[in-house]
Design a protein around this motif. Sequence first.
Motif: not given
Length: 495
Positions: A56-76
């Motif tokens: 429903r939220l997808k139908d309400m607005g814009a969907t970004f299909t290629h969204t990423f996290n840059q990574g991490s400096w620790c296991p968490a």
Amino acid sequence: MKKFLITGLLGLILTISLNAQNQKKPNVLFIFADDQTFESIGSLNNNEIKTPNLDRLKDMGATFTHTFNQGSWCPAVCVASRCMLNTGKFVWRAAQYSKNAQPRGDKNLPENMPKYTVGMKTPKGYWPEFMKAEGYDTYFAGKWHVERKANEIFDVTGTVRGGMPNQTRERYDRKFIEGESDTWSPYDKSKNGFWKGGKHWSEVLGDEALGFLETAKNDNDPFFMYVAFNAPHDPRQSPKKYVDMYPVENISIPENFLPEYPYCEEAGSGHKLRDEKLAPYPRTEYSIQVNRQEYYAIITHMDDQIGRILNALEASGKAKNTYVIFTADHGLALGDHGFVGKQNMYDRSIRVPMFVAGPGIEGGKVIDEKVYLQDAMATSLDIAGSKAIDEVDFKSLLPLSQGKTKKGYDAIYGAYVGNQRMIRTDRYKMIIYPLANMVRLYDIKNDPDEINDLAGNMKYKKVMDKLFKQFKELQKEVEDPLDVTEYYVNFFSRN
């Protein structure tokens, strides 16, 4: 009479003028999931999972299909992700604002990995402080996992949760043998976890969000709501009816499933990593099916709570003047390449769902440009008209959402401690493992499951050199402390 009419007309004009001047800024509702991969939205790319409210939220607005996290400096990974999100800084720049940025439990770092400059800088402000400065009433509830206390920087806080619900030994000791009774159940409330306190944490979060919206509906100030679910992080628990929606025999296995990833130890994602203990080695298809069954169930349960929040927003009369942003702090492998956790550079672990809905955004719009999940902060600052956006490394998604630009990031940077580095373009992904002197190359366009490693084929040497040059530029931009040139060169000299 004429004097009265003129006076009345002037008063009407003045009232209209004042109302225009006092036109309220749009509200912002930010909904955040934990460990939710991009492949977990029913209407997008997974017919196995039921997510009617995210659909429903997808139908309400814009969907970004290629969204990423840059990574991490620790296991968490969630710690780094949330620090980036709330300071607005790229991964290694954000590390300078975190006292917890030093690698933990990872003694086998590359020899030339310098010590990070950690906790040496103080942010000019955190996300809610910037919103507050623009006249927003700020609210938070759920998983925080940022060093600054939430109740110090939000006007109102509900229940603030830690990094994850408590774990039990029984959860890690599961054997996952098909046909044998299990030793742990996701709907056994005696194991605590998400059930600690008597009511499932996702339901508590939904209740508290509804309480704030009930109060806010009579308030003239704009609000900024930051609602952070612990779901679908492990231990993935939900009521029985949600688990029963997903018969284990109907759960599919990833095309790139492996019993064990060949470089998992050198990658820092081996047998001793907490996340990777959630399924036994070697991985079996059945163990992955059960993990995915419980993953789908807790997502559908969370989806129901999101539906309650969206319904309450509608009932408040504020929906038309509210932007809703949904994303997750990172993805999750669950069998992808033999991994179960998120400490790797494959798409299921670094790529997340992202929706932006609100005034001026066409419903059902799909945007394939590459973006970062931390762009959510810059987007809200743009909505609020905050000059603090100039202090943020990430970009607002409003121009893309509203069709004012068609350009995202040229390439995505990725890192995990000193063990992995990555660059991803529209066509290719290259991963570098310093401790293994190994480089991997995938043609993402033609091989989206990242199965066929092309790095050993000298036909692609020019492609890889071009990618590596681009990667070095990204390293400078994010202030990456690790020079991986020798590992890249060694790979080719060895091959």
